[in-house]
Design an enzyme around this catalytic site. Structure first.
Site, PDB file in Angstrom:
ATOM      1  N   SER A   1       0.817  -0.865  -0.445  1.00  0.00           N
ATOM      2  CA  SER A   1      -0.211   0.021  -0.263  1.00  0.00           C
ATOM      3  C   SER A   1       0.923   1.604   0.399  1.00  0.00           C
ATOM      4  O   SER A   1       0.141   1.896  -0.267  1.00  0.00           O
ATOM      5  CB  SER A   1      -1.168  -0.008   1.394  1.00  0.00           C
ATOM      6  OG  SER A   1      -0.154  -0.383   1.749  1.00  0.00           O
TER       7      SER A   1
ATOM      8  N   GLU B   1      -9.323  -9.444   3.408  1.00  0.00           N
ATOM      9  CA  GLU B   1      -9.701  -7.726   2.739  1.00  0.00           C
ATOM     10  C   GLU B   1     -10.560  -7.640   2.542  1.00  0.00           C
ATOM     11  O   GLU B   1     -10.907  -8.825   1.800  1.00  0.00           O
ATOM     12  CB  GLU B   1      -8.015  -7.851   2.241  1.00  0.00           C
ATOM     13  CG  GLU B   1      -9.369  -6.311   1.963  1.00  0.00           C
ATOM     14  CD  GLU B   1      -7.027  -5.255   1.651  1.00  0.00           C
ATOM     15  OE1 GLU B   1      -6.767  -5.991   1.249  1.00  0.00           O
ATOM     16  OE2 GLU B   1      -7.361  -4.355   0.658  1.00  0.00           O
TER      17      GLU B   1
ATOM     18  N   LYS C   1       4.679 -11.357   3.517  1.00  0.00           N
ATOM     19  CA  LYS C   1       3.164 -11.612   3.282  1.00  0.00           C
ATOM     20  C   LYS C   1       2.842 -11.682   1.699  1.00  0.00           C
ATOM     21  O   LYS C   1       3.730 -11.106   1.310  1.00  0.00           O
ATOM     22  CB  LYS C   1       2.087 -10.690   3.877  1.00  0.00           C
ATOM     23  CG  LYS C   1       0.756 -10.154   2.871  1.00  0.00           C
ATOM     24  CD  LYS C   1      -0.180  -9.183   4.090  1.00  0.00           C
ATOM     25  CE  LYS C   1      -0.321  -8.432   3.824  1.00  0.00           C
ATOM     26  NZ  LYS C   1      -0.292  -8.065   1.853  1.00  0.00           N
TER      27      LYS C   1
HETATM   28  O1  KIV Z   1      -0.369  -3.527   1.542  1.00  0.00           O
HETATM   29  C1  KIV Z   1      -0.918  -3.337   2.207  1.00  0.00           C
HETATM   30  O2  KIV Z   1      -0.501  -2.386   3.850  1.00  0.00           O
HETATM   31  C2  KIV Z   1      -2.061  -4.173   2.697  1.00  0.00           C
HETATM   32  C3  KIV Z   1      -3.304  -4.564   3.921  1.00  0.00           C
HETATM   33  C4  KIV Z   1      -3.588  -3.470   4.044  1.00  0.00           C
HETATM   34  C5  KIV Z   1      -3.141  -6.052   4.078  1.00  0.00           C
HETATM   35  O3  KIV Z   1      -1.772  -5.652   1.851  1.00  0.00           O
END
Ligand code: KIV
Length: 269
Positions: free
Chosen positions: A49, A186, A117
């Site tokens: 993000s 999400e 992640k």
């Molecule tokens: O990129 C990010 O910050 C995310 C979160 C919103 C889960 O994937």
């Protein structure tokens, strides 16, 4: 509230087992990481993000492994206690298992992340196993996964239809069996998120997935009111930092123009 020391994936599991909610925030800089760590946020996600919040892109697709490494280094310098998770950006996975593993390794070795992640469901099973096999914990991410934005046709709620919901329930279970230590849910309906959370023994971390997840994540810029774009329904704005910055800078601009700043107090003899 139980006071826990350094948070690892073991504490994540303990919190799920003991019914304590897990807190996670997406953040990208040293000063913010320091505050989150001091406050006791359990985990800092250096999310892709950052492409939208920090770099001003329209979506997350242009974010590179180097971007995540640079920002996770900064975050790690500001944090002692929180679990630091690095996001695998678009094309850092999905090309070959070898490349996925090398990129995950770079986030740990160069970026000082403690876990990564990875977005996607059943199609990521082999990636999860390979990354885990070299000693890197993996957080899954299903539902609205921004690297698939062009497939979804925009940032839309996922899993509304019965077949799509069933697929997400299956994906979550398959990822758990592959060895993820938790999963981000999400933008999915709250009842579906509740069912997935109850079905899994690992923790679920929700964003736009309602209150029955085992933890919650928000992007720091959204929650402090720094994001310039329209906020999604699931965001709660806890302050209006954009206004604080605007007012401060307006005042500074005026004072310099009018010769009020600097005054005697800000000069050297
Ligand atoms: O990129 C990010 O910050 C995310 C979160 C919103 C889960 O994937």
């Amino acid at each position: 509230m139980v006071v826990r020391n350094k948070i690892t994936i073991k504490e994540f599991q303990k919190m799920k087992d003991e019914g304590e909610k897990i807190t996670m925030i997406s953040a990208y800089t040293f000063p913010i990481a320091r505050i989150l760590d001091e406050v006791g946020i359990d985990s800092i996600l250096v999310g892709d993000s950052l492409g939208m919040t920090v770099l001003g892109y329209e979506n997350t697709l242009e974010v590179t492994v180097e971007d995540i490494i640079r920002h996770s280094q900064a975050v790690s310098r500001g944090s002692k206690r929180s679990l630091i998770i690095g996001d695998m950006p678009f094309l850092s996975f999905g090309v070959s298992i070898k490349e996925t593993t090398i990129n995950a390794g770079r986030l740990v070795k160069e970026g000082r992340c403690e876990a990564v992640k990875l977005e996607g469901g059943r199609e990521r099973i082999e990636d999860v196993k390979a990354i885990k096999a070299i000693g890197i914990p993996v957080l899954g991410h299903i539902g609205l996964t921004p690297t698939y934005i062009n497939m979804f046709g925009g940032f839309k709620v996922q899993g509304k239809e019965e077949a799509a919901a069933k697929r997400l329930i299956e994906d979550a279970k398959m990822l758990e069996e592959a060895g993820i230590f938790g999963v981000v849910l999400e933008s999915i309906p709250w009842k579906l998120a509740k069912e997935i959370s109850e079905n899994l023994s690992i923790p679920t971390i929700g964003i736009g997935a309602g209150e029955f997840c085992d933890g919650q994540v928000l992007v720091v810029d959204d929650l402090i009111g720094l994001t310039p774009i329209l906020k999604p329904k699931f965001v709660k704005k806890y302050s209006n930092v954009q206004e604080v910055i605007r007012k401060s800078v307006q005042e500074y601009n005026k004072e310099v123009k009018e010769g009020v700043f600097p005054s005697e107090d800000q000069r050297y003899d």
